[in-house]
Each structure stands twice: as structure tokens, then as C-alpha cells.
Enzyme design. Structure first.
Site, short mmCIF file in Angstrom:
data_model
loop_
_atom_site.label_atom_id
_atom_site.label_comp_id
_atom_site.label_asym_id
_atom_site.label_seq_id
_atom_site.Cartn_x
_atom_site.Cartn_y
_atom_site.Cartn_z
N ARG A 31 0.86 -1.19 0.00
CA ARG A 31 0.00 0.00 0.00
C ARG A 31 0.89 1.24 0.00
O ARG A 31 1.99 1.21 0.57
CB ARG A 31 -0.91 -0.02 1.22
CG ARG A 31 -1.96 -1.13 1.10
CD ARG A 31 -2.95 -1.07 2.24
NE ARG A 31 -3.80 -2.24 2.19
CZ ARG A 31 -5.14 -2.19 1.98
NH1 ARG A 31 -5.74 -1.05 1.83
NH2 ARG A 31 -5.84 -3.31 1.95
N LYS A 75 -4.56 -10.65 0.66
CA LYS A 75 -5.66 -11.36 1.32
C LYS A 75 -6.23 -12.39 0.34
O LYS A 75 -6.19 -12.18 -0.88
CB LYS A 75 -6.75 -10.36 1.74
CG LYS A 75 -6.27 -9.44 2.83
CD LYS A 75 -6.12 -10.21 4.12
CE LYS A 75 -5.28 -9.47 5.12
NZ LYS A 75 -4.91 -10.30 6.27
N LYS A 188 -4.03 -26.04 8.89
CA LYS A 188 -3.96 -24.60 9.13
C LYS A 188 -5.37 -23.99 9.15
O LYS A 188 -5.67 -23.12 9.96
CB LYS A 188 -3.10 -23.94 8.04
CG LYS A 188 -2.92 -22.45 8.19
CD LYS A 188 -1.92 -22.12 9.26
CE LYS A 188 -1.96 -20.70 9.78
NZ LYS A 188 -1.84 -19.65 8.80
N SER A 258 -4.45 -12.30 12.22
CA SER A 258 -4.55 -11.48 11.01
C SER A 258 -5.97 -10.93 10.85
O SER A 258 -6.17 -9.81 10.37
CB SER A 258 -4.14 -12.30 9.79
OG SER A 258 -4.90 -13.49 9.72
O1 KPL Z 1 -2.34 -17.63 10.87
C1 KPL Z 1 -2.52 -16.94 11.84
C2 KPL Z 1 -3.30 -15.70 11.63
O2 KPL Z 1 -3.34 -14.83 12.48
O3 KPL Z 1 -3.88 -15.60 10.53
C3 KPL Z 1 -2.10 -17.42 13.20
C4 KPL Z 1 -1.12 -18.59 13.06
C5 KPL Z 1 -3.32 -17.84 13.93
C6 KPL Z 1 -1.31 -16.42 13.99
O4 KPL Z 1 -2.05 -15.39 14.50
#
Ligand code: KPL
Length: 314
Positions: A31, A75, A188, A258
Site C-alpha cells: 500500500r 488477502k 492450518k 490477522s
Molecule cells: O495464521 C494466523 C493468523 O493470524 O492468521 C495465526 C497462526 C493464527 C497467527 O495469528
């Protein structure tokens, strides 16, 4: 290696700066306010890594770019447009490593690169599954916020993951190749489905999930996501999934997820490609996911109506 990081936020900037310091030639596409702070002062890293690293940073992808690989750290919902813009800029097929959270990322990148005219586009794609935590402190400043690992997997028949993993390791990032992409993507996604929405909804760092009532909410979301993963044929037991959840929560205890960082900045979140994607798979299989459905609605209600996102890269 010559690398471009497309969508350098917290994680892309951290990785890009460490790769540059290790002798690679990195361009960050970020950005405008972030890019100009980096161009002026370099990337300032805090936390686990404390350093100031000069890196080339630009607000838009340069035309006719010649690189060995692009790291997409946009994103998830911006993957199609970022991949399309990169394909236009690079002209010839090049390795594209997609490091986003969520399900369906490599498929979205493949579709965009194929539409841009790449043949066998999937052979150029590497999926990155990242759990190294990072936070954007301000323009040009990133906090390396804990322990984590980057897994890399070739999507189709390409053989690029190992080359990238070596470059990451040489930069001090714990990285390795996995042959079981689907399982690792799900591992994940399960963790993100439990951590991200609860931390974002309550405005808490990851470590607070160890305490009730957050603990109970995270476990409920994990349980629902796990029932979908199992129905999809991914073999995780409850114990596997919980052990992984608490391992990541502890390793990233001080991190703001995030999703929470996105809400803090008034940006759209990745709820649709994490919990939303799980909900959709569940609906297709007739699995009820009431807690997931509720949290998706709650996070949507907190999101801004518009976020220009990657259109700035074009
Ligand atoms: O991947 C993550 C995120 O925040 O998107 C973790 C591993 C949970 C770390 O905050």
C-alpha cells in the site's frame, strides 16, 4: 533469487526483508503509505528479529518484471486479481507462491493464471502454509511476533517448493517442503477457523484463547470445522486438532490474529475463505455448523462495506 512480494503487509514485509538481508533481490509491492515509508527508511523489524533492512518498495507492480518467483501475500479474496496483475506484468510464466490463509487459494490462483494465458499454470504454483506470526505496527514497521514455520508444497507437477524453502531457510525462516498439501492446508484452516474469528470478535490476542469463555468458543468452532474436514476425507482426530490448536495458540500468544488486525485497520477479513468456505462445504454435505454460521455473521457485521484491496496494485 529475484523475488517480488505482491501485497506486502505484515507477513510479506517480514519475509521480504529477511530474504533481502540474506542476499536476494526483493521488491515489495505494498500500500502506498507502507511502500513510501520503506523506500525512505527501510523495513524496521521489531520483536524476535530487530533490524532495519533497506528493501525496494513500490505501490504498484512494475511492468515487464523479471523475477524468479512472486510471493503472493495478499488477502485470500484478492488472489485472483493479484495473480492476474502479476501475469500481465511478468509476461512469461514464473513461480507463484501463494502464502494466504484459507481453502481454495491454489485453485483460485490457477484459474487466474490460466485466464491470463499461462498453459499448465498449476505447475508454476506453490502453496505456502504459514504460521510465522507478524504484525504491522505502522508504515514500514513490522513486529516478528513469535515462533512459527512456513510449509511449502508444489501444487501440480512443478518442482519449485524446495528451491523456495532453501531460500527461506537461508534467510533464517523455518521452512520446509510438505508432500501432503491438502492435509497441511486443512491443518492450518482448522486452527484459523478456531483462532481468528474468536480473537477478531473479542479484540483479544491469541494467548487469551487459553481462558474461558474464549477457550470454549474456539473449541466449538474447531469441532465444527473438524467434522467437515473429516467428511472431506482428511484424517485428523479430535486430539490431533486440539493439540495443534493449543500449540499454535501458545506459540503465537502475543500475536493479534490477522483477522483482528484487519478489523483494527477497518479492512475486509478472510472470514469467507476460512469459516465461510468450511460452512459452504458443510452445507453441501448436510452438516450443521451453527457456531460457525453465527461467527461468520458477526465478523461480517464488523467489516467495512468497501476495501479497495489489491485494485491498487493494477
Ligand atoms: O495464521 C494466523 C493468523 O493470524 O492468521 C495465526 C497462526 C493464527 C497467527 O495469528
Amino acid at each position: 533469487m529475484r523475488l517480488v512480494v505482491v501485497g506486502a503487509g505484515a507477513i510479506g514485509t517480514l519475509f521480504g526483508a529477511l530474504l533481502q538481508r540474506a542476499g536476494n533481490e526483493v521488491t515489495l509491492v505494498a500500500r502506498p503509505e507502507h511502500a513510501s515509508a520503506i523506500q525512505r527508511d527501510g523495513v524496521r523489524l521489531e520483536g524476535r528479529t530487530a533490524a532495519t533492512i533497506p528493501v525496494q518498495a513500490v505501490p504498484t507492480l512494475p511492468d515487464g518484471l523479471v523475477v524468479d518467483a512472486a510471493l503472493l501475500t495478499v488477502k485470500t479474496f484478492d488472489v485472483p486479481s493479484a495473480a492476474a496483475v502479476f501475469a500481465q506484468s511478468a509476461r512469461t510464466p514464473t513461480v507463484v507462491a501463494a502464502l494466504e490463509n484459507g481453502l481454495g487459494v491454489e485453485e483460485a490462483a490457477e484459474q487466474a493464471l490460466t485466464s491470463a494465458g499461462w498453459s499448465a499454470a498449476g505447475d508454476w504454483i506453490v502453496r505456502g502454509i504459514n504460521s510465522v506470526p507478524a504484525m504491522l505496527v505502522g508504515p514500514g514497521v513490522v513486529r516478528h511476533a513469535g515462533e512459527g514455520e512456513l510449509l511449502l508444497a508444489d501444487y501440480k507437477s512443478g518442482k519449485h517448493a524446495e528451491v523456495l524453502a532453501r531460500a527461506f531457510r537461508a534467510a533464517g525462516i523455518s521452512a520446509r517442503v510438505t508432500e501432503d498439501r491438502e492435509r497441511e492446508v486443512w491443518r492450518k484452516a482448522l486452527v484459523n477457523a478456531a483462532i481468528n474469528p474468536v480473537t477478531a470478535d473479542h479484540g483479544i490476542p491469541n494467548g487469551r484463547l487459553l481462558l474461558d469463555p474464549y477457550r470454549g468458543q474456539a473449541l466449538q468452532l474447531l469441532d465444527e470445522a473438524l467434522s467437515v474436514a473429516q467428511a472431506e476425507g482428511v484424517r485428523f482426530t479430535d486430539t490431533d486438532a486440539q493439540r495443534e490448536l493449543w500449540r499454535v495458540v501458545r506459540a503465537t500468544a502475543e500475536n493479534r490474529s490477522s483477522m483482528l488486525q484487519d478489523l483494527d485497520r477497518g479492512r475486509r477479513t478472510e472470514i469467507d475463505s476460512i469459516s465461510g468456505a468450511i460452512l459452504e462445504l458443510g452445507q453441501r454435505r448436510g452438516i450443521a455448523l451453527p457456531a460457525t454460521a453465527r461467527i461468520v455473521q458477526r465478523i461480517h457485521a464488523r467489516e467495512p462495506r468497501t476495501d479497495p484491496g489489491v485494485t491498487r496494485l493494477a
